[in-house]
Scaffold this motif. Structure first.
Motif, PDB file in Angstrom:
ATOM      1  N   GLU A  19      -7.050  13.183  -7.630  1.00  0.00           N
ATOM      2  CA  GLU A  19      -7.790  11.745  -7.318  1.00  0.00           C
ATOM      3  C   GLU A  19      -7.345  10.429  -8.296  1.00  0.00           C
ATOM      4  O   GLU A  19      -7.984  11.008  -9.594  1.00  0.00           O
ATOM      5  N   PHE A  24      -8.389   6.729  -4.369  1.00  0.00           N
ATOM      6  CA  PHE A  24      -7.841   7.728  -2.964  1.00  0.00           C
ATOM      7  C   PHE A  24      -7.263   9.217  -3.740  1.00  0.00           C
ATOM      8  O   PHE A  24      -7.669   9.088  -4.495  1.00  0.00           O
ATOM      9  N   ARG A  25      -7.357   9.465  -2.675  1.00  0.00           N
ATOM     10  CA  ARG A  25      -6.615  11.472  -3.254  1.00  0.00           C
ATOM     11  C   ARG A  25      -5.843  11.618  -2.479  1.00  0.00           C
ATOM     12  O   ARG A  25      -5.517  11.268  -1.197  1.00  0.00           O
ATOM     13  N   VAL A  26      -5.483  12.332  -3.050  1.00  0.00           N
ATOM     14  CA  VAL A  26      -3.743  13.010  -2.496  1.00  0.00           C
ATOM     15  C   VAL A  26      -3.868  14.475  -1.959  1.00  0.00           C
ATOM     16  O   VAL A  26      -3.599  15.145  -2.958  1.00  0.00           O
ATOM     17  N   VAL A  32      -3.211  11.040   2.174  1.00  0.00           N
ATOM     18  CA  VAL A  32      -3.470   9.777   1.419  1.00  0.00           C
ATOM     19  C   VAL A  32      -4.907   9.984   1.926  1.00  0.00           C
ATOM     20  O   VAL A  32      -4.989   9.422   3.431  1.00  0.00           O
ATOM     21  N   ARG A  34      -7.790   7.360   1.850  1.00  0.00           N
ATOM     22  CA  ARG A  34      -8.284   6.338   0.680  1.00  0.00           C
ATOM     23  C   ARG A  34     -10.212   6.514   1.198  1.00  0.00           C
ATOM     24  O   ARG A  34     -10.416   6.195   2.201  1.00  0.00           O
ATOM     25  N   CYS A  92      -2.882   0.256  -3.381  1.00  0.00           N
ATOM     26  CA  CYS A  92      -3.122   1.060  -3.371  1.00  0.00           C
ATOM     27  C   CYS A  92      -4.302   0.873  -1.812  1.00  0.00           C
ATOM     28  O   CYS A  92      -4.185   2.143  -1.743  1.00  0.00           O
ATOM     29  N   GLU A 126       2.184   5.903  -1.064  1.00  0.00           N
ATOM     30  CA  GLU A 126       3.171   6.469   0.200  1.00  0.00           C
ATOM     31  C   GLU A 126       3.926   5.341   0.195  1.00  0.00           C
ATOM     32  O   GLU A 126       5.730   6.401   0.169  1.00  0.00           O
TER      33      GLU A 126
END
Length: 310
Positions: A19, A24-26, A32, A34, A92, A126
């Motif tokens: 994070e 964003f968080r993955v 992902v 945003r 991003c 990504e």
């Protein structure tokens, strides 16, 4: 937004593997999420400016696309200046379809009487850096194909003077705009004459490695990476335009980076003119966050004047 300070944080959600605060968080499944820059608005006639806009696909395989803007009362025989704009968002987040960018492009198109191509490039993580540079370069090449008058997009064929082209960009988009002007200088690009570039609150690397860029850019070369730390480029004099306008904001943590870029250009053997304008009391990309503010309007006016100058 100081990219160098945006380190990942631990998440209380066990499904989140990374994070970045406010960006964003993955998730474990690769998704992902945003956290900003996700709101979009449709293209079409703008009720405020009467500028028309539409979305075009440049590469259906990758999703590289653009939102085009055509000012009102444009005659079929009238050839207009072209602005190719590259949005920011820390490489991003954000797209040309966000409300802030849509308002800004409508305003610039109307006040300067210019055609605008607002580029939609793929985002990290990504699509890691340097995909954003390659996508933007592909979009610029697509635009240049219209210089002969027989490209796939009628608005560009019919209304653009390819002898008067400008690049613009804010934050990370300002960095990309600079790199595109450098690439034209190194590789050339027939049919398109780049007159100048406008960089608003541009992001460039500082004296230390950038933590966020390190996460988004697998081959990041640290402070020696000239895409990110462009002020250190010994070939900066190869910038392929004759004038540059830089906007910085007093309270923006990137203010010093923009000033260093200005000084690097001035001290180089670049054969052009560079101007820097500082807005007092404002923060990063204030003109996008409050487009009707007095200082935002002044920024737009200066941007317009720069493109109208001979």
């Amino acid at each position: 937004m100081d990219l160098s300070k945006l380190a990942p944080i631990a998440s209380t959600n066990p499904d989140v593997v990374r994070e970045i605060p406010n960006l964003f968080r993955v998730y474990k499944d690769g998704r992902v999420e945003r956290l900003i820059g996700v709101e979009t608005v449709p293209s079409g006639i703008d009720s405020r400016t009467n500028v028309d806009s539409k979305d075009v696909t440049i590469n259906p395989d990758t999703g590289v696309s653009a939102r085009l803007y055509l000012p009102p009362n444009t005659s079929p025989s009238q050839k207009l200046t072209l602005l190719i704009y590259i949005h920011g968002g820390a490489f991003c987040v954000c797209t040309p379809f966000n409300p802030g960018y849509h308002i800004h492009m409508n305003t610039l198109s109307a006040y300067a009487n210019v055609v605008v191509v607002s580029v939609h490039y793929r985002l990290a993580p990504e699509s890691p850096i340097p995909v954003c540079y390659d996508d933007t370069w592909e979009a610029i090449q697509w635009v240049a194909k219209h210089a002969s008058g027989d490209g796939p997009e009628p608005w560009l064929n019919n209304h653009v003077d390819f002898g008067r082209v400008f690049f613009g960009g804010d934050s990370a988009g300002g960095n990309i705009a600079h790199n595109m002007a450098m690439r034209i200088g190194a590789e050339g690009l027939g049919g398109l004459n780049l007159n100048g570039i406008v960089l608003a609150c541009p992001y460039f690397g500082g004296d230390e490695k950038d933590i966020l860029v390190e996460l988004l850019y697998p081959n990041y070369g640290g402070v020696d990476d000239l895409k990110i730390h462009s002020m250190k480029d010994p070939k900066i004099s190869g910038l392929c335009c004759k004038k540059v306008l830089i906007f910085v904001a007093e309270k923006d943590v990137l203010r010093g980076r923009g000033q260093s870029y200005y000084e690097a250009l001035k001290k180089s053997e670049w054969n052009g003119t560079v101007d820097i304008v500082e807005t007092e009391g404002e923060n990063h990309v204030f003109h996008l966050l409050n487009p009707v503010g007095e200082k935002s309007v002044a920024l737009v006016q200066k941007f317009v004047e720069f493109m109208k100058e001979t």
